[in-house]
Motif scaffolding. Structure first.
Motif, mmCIF file in Angstrom:
data_model
loop_
_atom_site.group_PDB
_atom_site.id
_atom_site.type_symbol
_atom_site.label_atom_id
_atom_site.label_comp_id
_atom_site.label_asym_id
_atom_site.label_seq_id
_atom_site.Cartn_x
_atom_site.Cartn_y
_atom_site.Cartn_z
ATOM 1 N N ALA A 84 0.826 -1.201 0.000
ATOM 2 C CA ALA A 84 0.000 0.000 0.000
ATOM 3 C C ALA A 84 0.864 1.255 0.000
ATOM 4 N N ALA A 85 1.953 1.235 0.814
ATOM 5 C CA ALA A 85 2.845 2.394 0.850
ATOM 6 C C ALA A 85 3.552 2.581 -0.480
ATOM 7 N N SER A 86 3.968 1.489 -1.081
ATOM 8 C CA SER A 86 4.649 1.581 -2.390
ATOM 9 C C SER A 86 3.698 2.116 -3.451
ATOM 10 N N ALA A 87 2.445 1.703 -3.382
ATOM 11 C CA ALA A 87 1.465 2.197 -4.345
ATOM 12 C C ALA A 87 1.266 3.696 -4.195
ATOM 13 N N ALA A 88 1.253 4.186 -2.968
ATOM 14 C CA ALA A 88 1.077 5.615 -2.748
ATOM 15 C C ALA A 88 2.272 6.404 -3.265
ATOM 16 N N VAL A 89 3.490 5.909 -3.022
ATOM 17 C CA VAL A 89 4.685 6.585 -3.521
ATOM 18 C C VAL A 89 4.682 6.636 -5.036
ATOM 19 N N ASP A 90 4.300 5.511 -5.652
ATOM 20 C CA ASP A 90 4.267 5.463 -7.115
ATOM 21 C C ASP A 90 3.252 6.458 -7.674
ATOM 22 N N LEU A 91 2.077 6.532 -7.050
ATOM 23 C CA LEU A 91 1.038 7.439 -7.547
ATOM 24 C C LEU A 91 1.455 8.898 -7.415
ATOM 25 N N ILE A 92 2.098 9.254 -6.305
ATOM 26 C CA ILE A 92 2.476 10.651 -6.081
ATOM 27 C C ILE A 92 3.697 11.036 -6.918
ATOM 28 N N LYS A 93 4.686 10.129 -6.954
ATOM 29 C CA LYS A 93 5.947 10.469 -7.603
ATOM 30 C C LYS A 93 5.876 10.349 -9.123
ATOM 31 N N VAL A 95 2.924 9.371 -11.110
ATOM 32 C CA VAL A 95 1.689 9.739 -11.787
ATOM 33 C C VAL A 95 1.281 11.167 -11.471
ATOM 34 N N ALA A 96 1.821 11.713 -10.387
ATOM 35 C CA ALA A 96 1.486 13.079 -9.953
ATOM 36 C C ALA A 96 -0.014 13.229 -9.697
ATOM 37 N N VAL A 97 -0.566 12.296 -8.913
ATOM 38 C CA VAL A 97 -1.996 12.369 -8.601
ATOM 39 C C VAL A 97 -2.263 13.554 -7.683
ATOM 40 N N GLN A 98 -3.441 14.173 -7.857
ATOM 41 C CA GLN A 98 -3.819 15.322 -7.044
ATOM 42 C C GLN A 98 -4.608 14.911 -5.799
ATOM 43 N N ALA A 99 -5.063 13.655 -5.753
ATOM 44 C CA ALA A 99 -5.783 13.115 -4.594
ATOM 45 C C ALA A 99 -5.752 11.600 -4.675
ATOM 46 N N ILE A 100 -5.973 10.957 -3.528
ATOM 47 C CA ILE A 100 -5.982 9.500 -3.459
ATOM 48 C C ILE A 100 -7.280 9.065 -2.786
ATOM 49 N N GLU A 108 -3.257 0.705 6.829
ATOM 50 C CA GLU A 108 -2.686 1.197 5.577
ATOM 51 C C GLU A 108 -2.859 2.707 5.460
ATOM 52 N N ALA A 109 -4.043 3.193 5.862
ATOM 53 C CA ALA A 109 -4.305 4.635 5.786
ATOM 54 C C ALA A 109 -3.358 5.409 6.687
ATOM 55 N N ASN A 110 -3.069 4.879 7.865
ATOM 56 C CA ASN A 110 -2.187 5.576 8.800
ATOM 57 C C ASN A 110 -0.791 5.757 8.219
ATOM 58 N N LEU A 111 -0.330 4.764 7.433
ATOM 59 C CA LEU A 111 0.998 4.863 6.823
ATOM 60 C C LEU A 111 0.989 5.802 5.623
ATOM 61 N N ILE A 112 -0.045 5.718 4.807
ATOM 62 C CA ILE A 112 -0.110 6.558 3.608
ATOM 63 C C ILE A 112 -0.345 8.021 3.968
ATOM 64 N N ILE A 113 -1.021 8.282 5.080
ATOM 65 C CA ILE A 113 -1.291 9.659 5.494
ATOM 66 C C ILE A 113 -0.002 10.450 5.653
ATOM 67 N N GLU A 114 1.046 9.808 6.165
ATOM 68 C CA GLU A 114 2.310 10.511 6.348
ATOM 69 C C GLU A 114 2.860 11.006 5.009
ATOM 70 N N MET A 115 2.761 10.189 3.978
ATOM 71 C CA MET A 115 3.235 10.609 2.647
ATOM 72 C C MET A 115 2.370 11.731 2.086
ATOM 73 N N CYS A 116 1.036 11.593 2.271
ATOM 74 C CA CYS A 116 0.136 12.620 1.743
ATOM 75 C C CYS A 116 0.314 13.949 2.464
ATOM 76 N N ASN A 117 0.615 13.900 3.757
ATOM 77 C CA ASN A 117 0.878 15.143 4.491
ATOM 78 C C ASN A 117 2.118 15.832 3.942
ATOM 79 N N LYS A 118 3.137 15.022 3.659
ATOM 80 C CA LYS A 118 4.387 15.597 3.142
ATOM 81 C C LYS A 118 4.168 16.170 1.737
#
Length: 878
Positions: A84-93, A95-100, A108-118
């Motif tokens: 889940a964390a790898s998927a979030a990094v891939d989408l942000i880095k 694909v440049a997604v504007q939202a998830i 999973e949400a607790n881990l991905i939230i840290e990336m989205c906050n950054k």
């Protein structure tokens, strides 16, 4: 060609021209959005993916004119945190997604939230319900689902409706479930419901571990359980509970939204194991749009996912649908001209993918637009409050037969309700209610239609632990403990007999055992013995306390009392003293000094009146002026005492004398009776008449050891140095006999029940004086969550009102000697006659005498006024 046809063709042409101009002047902006789901999860992952795709197509089919369009980029989390964390990094880095949108799990949400906050990328989750995710530390997390803590008050209202006093939560042993259980526990405790135990079961628990935990719960007296688990582990739990006999009549199982949301996904074999379970579920209106969507989704699922065809959608799917709709509206409404990222790291050497994440230029603006978005979605009215969906309504369901039945609803404004009234729900009119009458009929485990009691005191032969005071020789009529031949102690006394009779009046059998507590069990705190006994009930060392325990406000903060079964007054008792019968002036005491003085004044007045009335017609009354006073007094006395020796000539004088003789007769007879009583009846008087006399004279006052009387005496103004504690009635008698001057006490303050024992042993030796202080009487004390609290007061009320003979027989058994002694109030009677007793006679005599004088003077002046003046012209006026 007809004119109407021409006009229609004209307007259609205009519309096509406008659409062409829009399409050529403003190209549609494509906005990348990430979707992270567990595709292997059929009932959330696959189903919600179908809902997301349908929401995307439905929205842009009706909003073709929008200048923005979401582009969905799906990633599979595979139910793994790293994936889940790898998927979030891939989408942000990349694909440049504007939202998830997603992920499903709170971990999973607790881990991905840290990336989205950054990266300042908003994350919309429709199934991560953990309360801590929406903290101020996570400004880019938006929960399109109900917070797990929101259901806590609904569960509490359900428990209150059936008056269950104790609940045991069962949950998965992880930090996320513990936070939800903490909210539920806090809400239950606010409603005075005790959470005596919490059962945490690991996610990886095998069957024998679940069996051990359930057997431990079965040994408790509590029969109300709140289950907060995933459907997979919860299904195993209920299957094992059924095997060991915990799904039969008398048990209560309440499941939270985590399990009720997916009830439709459970097989029929699992549904059979949870018959009678009650749950709190998320509410959504069954609108026409929802029904149409359900039909279309069913057709889509038949083609793409035939294995998950179900008769009912879960609310996660509806929240996922509304998440896409809300995000699409927010992106359009934000009016962002350029969607891009700003790189924060220029050196790619020795850096991780996480450190190389850029910062979204549109994230803050998109988040603000999302908060302002309001719409009517499939799950109901959509709006965000504190970045959470504002959906406070829950439905109460009951599993019965092949599925679930809705038996009621709960809202924060009106509480429990059988049906939802939109007017009351929106305005909050009416009072908050937790009445079970607001719920429909419920079928409980064991196919029972009667609500379980929620407890079983006879589970595994357990007995009710009853604490009783053990005070050697201290008013044993109330509670007495005897140890004979090394036994555990035999309890008896008035309070014990009342307790046993009340138990017989209960509609169910109760097994119990007594635990005597000595003074030394609590140390040497003079006034806290009973308070410490109550404290043992509060701490759970014992289940209840029985004895001569008085209800006080301070004690009621820690335990629940039954109705009192004794009187509710406290007062002072003082020694009595005998009047001296050899007093030489005792003949004066029958009349008060006011009555003596008034009688003498009337004696002189009547003599004067009789002399005036007789002066003109009786020659014996005509004497020289120097003898007028003694003559009038002698005439009055002779008229009263020796009336047969004196002749009265005037009719008015005879009238006055008759009244005077009548009054004198009553006075003399009353005097004789009072004097006889003084000389023959034993006279007892209290040595002290009021508490002010005790305080002013610095007298010592006694109170019973360990009772509440000490605090009352302090409030009355008594100094601690003047207070003496006694333990037994014999010790109280000894201190009162010694007196305050000899190291004893001048008075004792206690409840009427104790004083009656003292008076029955020492007849006529003591009496009571005011003031009388109102107390609450003796009662039994139970733990605040004890199931006996509602039943015991009813049983006591039934005995005191309908079976008074039983209570009287118990009282006569232990306090029979009290009926042979005079009442304290009769001992303090006064035998002196006062003026008020004869006020009417004196007024009558005064009126008669004055009237006679007035009549005589008027008649005399009319007949002989001129002759009188001539006759005495040569003498003095007299």
């Amino acid at each position: 060609m007809k004119p109407i046809a021409c006009v229609s063709i004209f307007f259609v042409s205009i519309c096509f021209i406008c659409l062409a101009m829009v399409s050529t002047t403003e190209p549609v902006k494509l906005v990348n959005v990430g979707v992270i789901l567990d595709i292997a999860d059929e009932w959330i992952g696959k189903l919600c993916l179908s809902c997301i795709q349908m929401a995307h197509s439905d929205f842009y089919a009706t909003h073709r004119y929008y200048s923005t369009r979401l582009v969905l980029n799906l990633r599979d989390s595979k139910s793994d945190l790293i994936a889940a964390a790898s998927a979030a990094v891939d989408l942000i880095k990349n694909v440049a997604v504007q939202a998830i949108i997603g992920p499903q799990d709170s971990r999973e949400a607790n881990l991905i939230i840290e990336m989205c906050n950054k990266a300042r990328v908003p994350i919309l989750s429709f199934s991560a319900t953990n309360p801590s995710l929406t903290s101020p530390r996570n400004p880019y997390f938006y929960r399109i689902a109900q917070n797990e803590c929101a259901q806590a008050h609904a569960i509490s209202a359900l428990v209150q409706a059936f008056e269950w006093k104790e609940v045991v939560p069962i949950f998965i042993e992880d930090m996320y479930s513990e936070e939800a259980i903490s909210c539920i526990t806090r809400s239950l405790q606010e409603a005075d419901v005790r959470v005596s135990y919490q059962a945490a079961i690991p996610q990886s628990a095998v069957d024998y571990q679940i069996v051990q935990e359930l057997q431990k719960l079965n040994n408790l007296t509590t029969r109300v359980f709140v289950v907060h688990m995933s459907p997979i582990l919860g299904s195993r739990l209920f299957a094992i509970a059924r095997e060991i006999g915990m799904m039969r009549t008398g048990y209560v199982w309440i499941v939270t939204t985590e399990m009720t949301i997916q009830l439709a996904s459970l097989s029929s074999s699992i549904t059979d194991t949870i018959q009678g379970v009650v749950g709190v579920g998320a509410y959504f209106p069954k609108s026409k749009e929802f029904q149409d969507f359900q039909v279309r989704l069913k057709l889509k699922s038949q083609q793409e996912n035939p294995t998950i065809i179900g008769s009912e959608l879960n609310v996660y799917c509806l929240w996922a649908y509304d998440s896409v709709t809300a995000l699409a509206m927010a992106v359009e409404k934000a009016g962002i001209k350029e969607f891009g990222f700003q790189n924060t790291s220029t050196d790619s050497r020795n850096t991780t993918d996480f450190e190389m994440l850029g910062v979204s230029l549109s994230g803050p603006q998109l988040g603000d637009s999302l908060v302002e978005t309001i719409l009517r979605g499939l799950s109901g009215d959509f709006s965000l409050v504190d970045r959470e969906i504002n959906s406070p309504i829950f439905q109460i369901i009951n599993v019965f037969g092949d599925g679930k039945r809705v038996v009621g609803f709960w809202t924060p404004k009106i509480g429990l309700a059988r049906k939802l009234d939109s007017t009351r729900t929106n305005t909050g009119t009416g009072t908050y209610s937790t009445s079970k009458s607001n719920l429909g009929p419920i079928i409980w485990p064991g196919d029972s239609s009667s609500a379980p009691e929620g407890w079983d005191l006879l589970a595994n032969g357990k007995k009710l632990r009853i604490g009783i005071p053990y005070k050697t020789g201290s008013f044993s009529e109330f509670v007495k403990v005897e140890y004979v031949d090394g036994n555990d102690g035999i309890a008896s006394g008035y309070c014990i007999d009342v307790f046993k009779v009340v138990l017989q009046a209960l509609p169910y059998p109760v097994s119990y055992e007594f635990f005597p507590f000595r003074h030394r069990d609590y140390g040497n705190l003079t006034s806290s013995y009973y308070n410490n006994l109550i404290q043992q009930v509060y701490l759970g060392t014992i289940d209840a306390a029985v004895g001569d325990i008085t209800i006080t406000a301070q004690r009621s903060l820690h335990v629940d009392f039954t109705l009192p079964f004794t009187g509710n007054e406290a007062t002072f008792i003082v020694p009595t003293k005998q009047e001296n019968k050899k007093d030489p002036w005792i003949f004066i005491k029958p009349l008060t000094w006011e009555l003596w003085v008034t009688s003498f004044c009337f004696f002189v007045f009547i003599g004067f009146v009789v002399w005036v009335l007789e002066h003109g017609v009786n020659k014996e009354s005509r004497v020289p002026p120097s003898h007028q006073v003694d003559t009038s007094l002698w005439f009055s006395l002779s008229t009263l005492v020796f009336s047969q020796w004196e002749r009265i000539h005037s009719k008015l004088a005879r009238f006055v004398v008759i009244i005077w003789v009548f009054m004198g007769l009553i006075l003399t007879q009353s005097y004789t009776a009072s004097l006889t009583t003084l000389l023959t009846v034993e006279q007892l008087r209290p040595t002290v008449t009021n508490i002010n006399q005790l305080i002013q004279n610095g007298e010592s006052v006694g109170f019973q050891y360990g009772s509440f009387s000490l605090e009352f005496l302090r409030r009355m103004g008594f100094d601690d140095s003047k207070l003496r504690a006694y333990k037994t009635a014999e010790e109280c008698d000894r201190l009162l006999t010694m007196g305050s001057r000899n190291g004893g006490i001048a008075a004792a303050f206690d409840e009427i029940s104790y004083l009656q024992v003292l008076l029955s042993r020492y007849c006529s030796k003591y009496t009571t004086i005011g003031p009388t202080i109102q107390t609450q009487g003796f009662a039994f004390a139970f733990r605040r969550t004890s199931p006996f609290v509602p039943d015991f007061p009813r049983a006591i009320l039934n005995l005191t009102e309908r079976n008074k003979d039983i209570m009287k027989a118990i009282a006569d058994k232990w306090f029979m000697n009290g009926s042979l002694c005079p009442q304290p109030s009769s001992v303090d009677a006064s035998y002196s006659l006062d003026l008020d007793s004869f006020r009417g006679l004196f007024v009558l005599s005064a009126i008669a005498s004055s009237s006679a004088l007035i009549i005589y003077a008027a008649a005399f002046l009319c007949r002989r006024g001129r002759e009188f003046m001539q006759f005495y012209s040569n003498d003095s006026l007299w």
